[in-house]
Write an enzyme that holds these catalytic residues in place. Structure first.
Site, mmCIF file in Angstrom:
data_model
loop_
_atom_site.group_PDB
_atom_site.id
_atom_site.type_symbol
_atom_site.label_atom_id
_atom_site.label_comp_id
_atom_site.label_asym_id
_atom_site.label_seq_id
_atom_site.Cartn_x
_atom_site.Cartn_y
_atom_site.Cartn_z
ATOM 1 N N ARG A 180 0.855 -1.178 0.000
ATOM 2 C CA ARG A 180 0.000 0.000 0.000
ATOM 3 C C ARG A 180 0.898 1.238 0.000
ATOM 4 O O ARG A 180 2.039 1.188 0.472
ATOM 5 C CB ARG A 180 -0.898 0.026 1.240
ATOM 6 C CG ARG A 180 -1.812 -1.185 1.378
ATOM 7 C CD ARG A 180 -2.605 -1.090 2.684
ATOM 8 N NE ARG A 180 -3.520 -2.218 2.859
ATOM 9 C CZ ARG A 180 -3.222 -3.343 3.494
ATOM 10 N NH1 ARG A 180 -2.009 -3.499 4.026
ATOM 11 N NH2 ARG A 180 -4.108 -4.313 3.613
ATOM 12 N N LYS A 204 -1.516 -2.761 8.342
ATOM 13 C CA LYS A 204 -2.593 -2.244 9.171
ATOM 14 C C LYS A 204 -2.585 -2.921 10.536
ATOM 15 O O LYS A 204 -2.242 -4.087 10.662
ATOM 16 C CB LYS A 204 -3.943 -2.489 8.487
ATOM 17 C CG LYS A 204 -4.146 -1.661 7.217
ATOM 18 C CD LYS A 204 -5.531 -1.888 6.643
ATOM 19 C CE LYS A 204 -5.779 -1.004 5.425
ATOM 20 N NZ LYS A 204 -7.139 -1.203 4.859
ATOM 21 N N HIS A 274 -2.901 2.095 -5.588
ATOM 22 C CA HIS A 274 -3.694 0.882 -5.417
ATOM 23 C C HIS A 274 -3.858 0.144 -6.740
ATOM 24 O O HIS A 274 -4.075 -1.073 -6.745
ATOM 25 C CB HIS A 274 -5.062 1.221 -4.824
ATOM 26 C CG HIS A 274 -5.319 0.512 -3.530
ATOM 27 N ND1 HIS A 274 -4.558 0.731 -2.395
ATOM 28 C CD2 HIS A 274 -6.228 -0.432 -3.182
ATOM 29 C CE1 HIS A 274 -5.005 -0.037 -1.416
ATOM 30 N NE2 HIS A 274 -6.005 -0.762 -1.864
ATOM 31 N N ARG A 277 -1.072 -2.139 -6.839
ATOM 32 C CA ARG A 277 -1.322 -3.228 -5.891
ATOM 33 C C ARG A 277 -2.297 -4.249 -6.482
ATOM 34 O O ARG A 277 -2.082 -5.462 -6.380
ATOM 35 C CB ARG A 277 -1.880 -2.633 -4.598
ATOM 36 C CG ARG A 277 -2.140 -3.625 -3.476
ATOM 37 C CD ARG A 277 -2.442 -2.837 -2.209
ATOM 38 N NE ARG A 277 -3.147 -3.615 -1.205
ATOM 39 C CZ ARG A 277 -2.567 -4.400 -0.308
ATOM 40 N NH1 ARG A 277 -1.242 -4.546 -0.313
ATOM 41 N NH2 ARG A 277 -3.278 -5.059 0.587
ATOM 42 N N HIS A 300 -3.640 -9.219 3.723
ATOM 43 C CA HIS A 300 -5.075 -9.277 3.992
ATOM 44 C C HIS A 300 -5.339 -10.153 5.203
ATOM 45 O O HIS A 300 -4.790 -11.243 5.316
ATOM 46 C CB HIS A 300 -5.830 -9.852 2.789
ATOM 47 C CG HIS A 300 -5.940 -8.894 1.643
ATOM 48 N ND1 HIS A 300 -6.218 -9.299 0.357
ATOM 49 C CD2 HIS A 300 -5.823 -7.538 1.587
ATOM 50 C CE1 HIS A 300 -6.257 -8.243 -0.443
ATOM 51 N NE2 HIS A 300 -6.025 -7.168 0.282
ATOM 52 N N TYR A 309 -9.775 -10.856 -6.439
ATOM 53 C CA TYR A 309 -8.848 -10.843 -7.569
ATOM 54 C C TYR A 309 -9.030 -12.054 -8.467
ATOM 55 O O TYR A 309 -8.708 -12.008 -9.653
ATOM 56 C CB TYR A 309 -7.398 -10.771 -7.064
ATOM 57 C CG TYR A 309 -7.097 -9.496 -6.330
ATOM 58 C CD1 TYR A 309 -6.907 -8.299 -7.019
ATOM 59 C CD2 TYR A 309 -7.032 -9.471 -4.947
ATOM 60 C CE1 TYR A 309 -6.641 -7.126 -6.342
ATOM 61 C CE2 TYR A 309 -6.764 -8.292 -4.261
ATOM 62 C CZ TYR A 309 -6.574 -7.134 -4.970
ATOM 63 O OH TYR A 309 -6.336 -5.971 -4.300
#
Length: 329
Positions: A180, A204, A274, A277, A300, A309
């Site tokens: 990211r 994150k 993004h 990404r 994730h 995806y």
């Protein structure tokens, strides 16, 4: 939030009330929840800003019903919020389902916290489910388009300048490890291991992951570290990517680096960090990578997020089949 902050917010809404009269129990409870997200969950500043904005919308909604304590909220009040957000009213326009869903996630999280902390007897928002936004497939560039962007990165400056070396290294790294933009600009020099060709990415919630880095990206990083970064650093600074003043490169500046490279590459569609990404994930799956591996590389928390995806690659296969197979039609 502080009394001064609450007073300022209400003043902007036309309510000039002394600060000590503005702060309600509900304001304090929301502040406790945001502090919980900061300390216990390690939420990013962007996440906190989003939650604070959505919960302010919620507390305004409750204030109109003279509710100033979370213990007084009922399930009907939460449902009324969702209806109001979707329909709008005389003062507010209707919100898209995606915005309503984001607000309701913040509200549900707040009530879950209130119940766990004993502020309420029950979680009154547990049965209120946010609207399901229509699935939007991420935009992925073709391999040729990505290569054109990588070739164009830093190309607006003659020769190898510190900035051009930095820009090439940044764009190469974004695509090579699928980071990211916020993760890329928070990297420090010590997070890069050129010998093992890997990078420690701080994701994150404070979670770290080790991601392999391809040869071209390592070469670009080494060139930047040897011939570019020393000319940019103004003082002791651990940041990997620096701006021209020697400070850490901002998200906005990094975004602009990529946008400029895409423009020089002749890419007409909008290209964001993004986008790279998404392209990273799609190209891995196209090449036969297992979705669980891609999940780990992207950071994730759930494989469900990564599985979107696979829809992209199935769509690509259908398009190729329809245009190439003699009996497709």
């Amino acid at each position: 939030m502080s009394a001064e902050t609450v007073a300022a917010e209400r003043s902007r809404n036309g309510a000039s009330v002394p600060a000590d009269e503005c702060v309600t129990a509900l304001d304090t409870q929301v502040r406790r929840y945001l502090d919980h997200l900061t300390v216990e969950r390690g939420s990013s500043s962007n996440t906190l800003s989003s939650y604070a904005r959505d919960l302010r919308r919620y507390t305004d909604h409750l204030a109109e019903r003279a509710i100033t304590d979370v213990a007084a909220v009922r399930e009907a009040d939460v449902r009324d919020l969702m209806v109001t957000l979707r329909r709008g009213d005389e003062e507010r326009r209707p919100l898209a389902d995606s915005s309503v869903a984001r607000t309701m996630v913040a509200v549900r999280g707040f009530h879950r916290f209130a119940a766990a902390e004993g502020l309420t007897a029950d979680d009154v928002a547990a049965a209120v489910h946010p609207p399901r936004a229509p699935a939007r497939l991420p935009k992925a560039l073709s391999v040729a388009e990505v290569l054109a962007i990588l070739e164009a990165a830093g190309g607006d400056q003659p020769g190898d300048t510190p900035r051009s070396l930095r820009d090439r290294a940044l764009v190469e790294l974004l695509y090579s490890c699928g980071a990211r933009i916020s993760e890329a600009v928070t990297l420090d020099v010590d997070d890069i291991d050129t010998e093992s060709r890997s990078v420690i990415v701080h994701g994150k919630g404070g979670k770290q992951r080790i991601v392999p880095v391809g040869g071209p990206a390592i070469e670009a990083l080494e060139a930047y570290l040897v011939r570019g970064r020393p000319a940019l650093v103004a003082r002791s600074n651990p940041a990997l990517f620096l701006n021209v003043r020697g400070g850490r490169l901002s998200r906005q500046s990094a975004w602009q680096v990529l946008a400029d490279a895409a423009r020089r590459a002749g890419i007409d569609s909008a290209v964001s960090p993004h986008t790279l990404r998404h392209s990273f994930a799609t190209h891995l799956l196209d090449g036969g990578a297992d979705v669980r591996v891609v999940q780990e590389l992207l950071g994730h928390a759930s494989v469900t997020t990564t599985q979107v995806y696979t829809l992209v690659t199935v769509g690509s296969m259908r398009e190729v089949y329809a245009t190439t197979h003699p009996r497709a039609r």
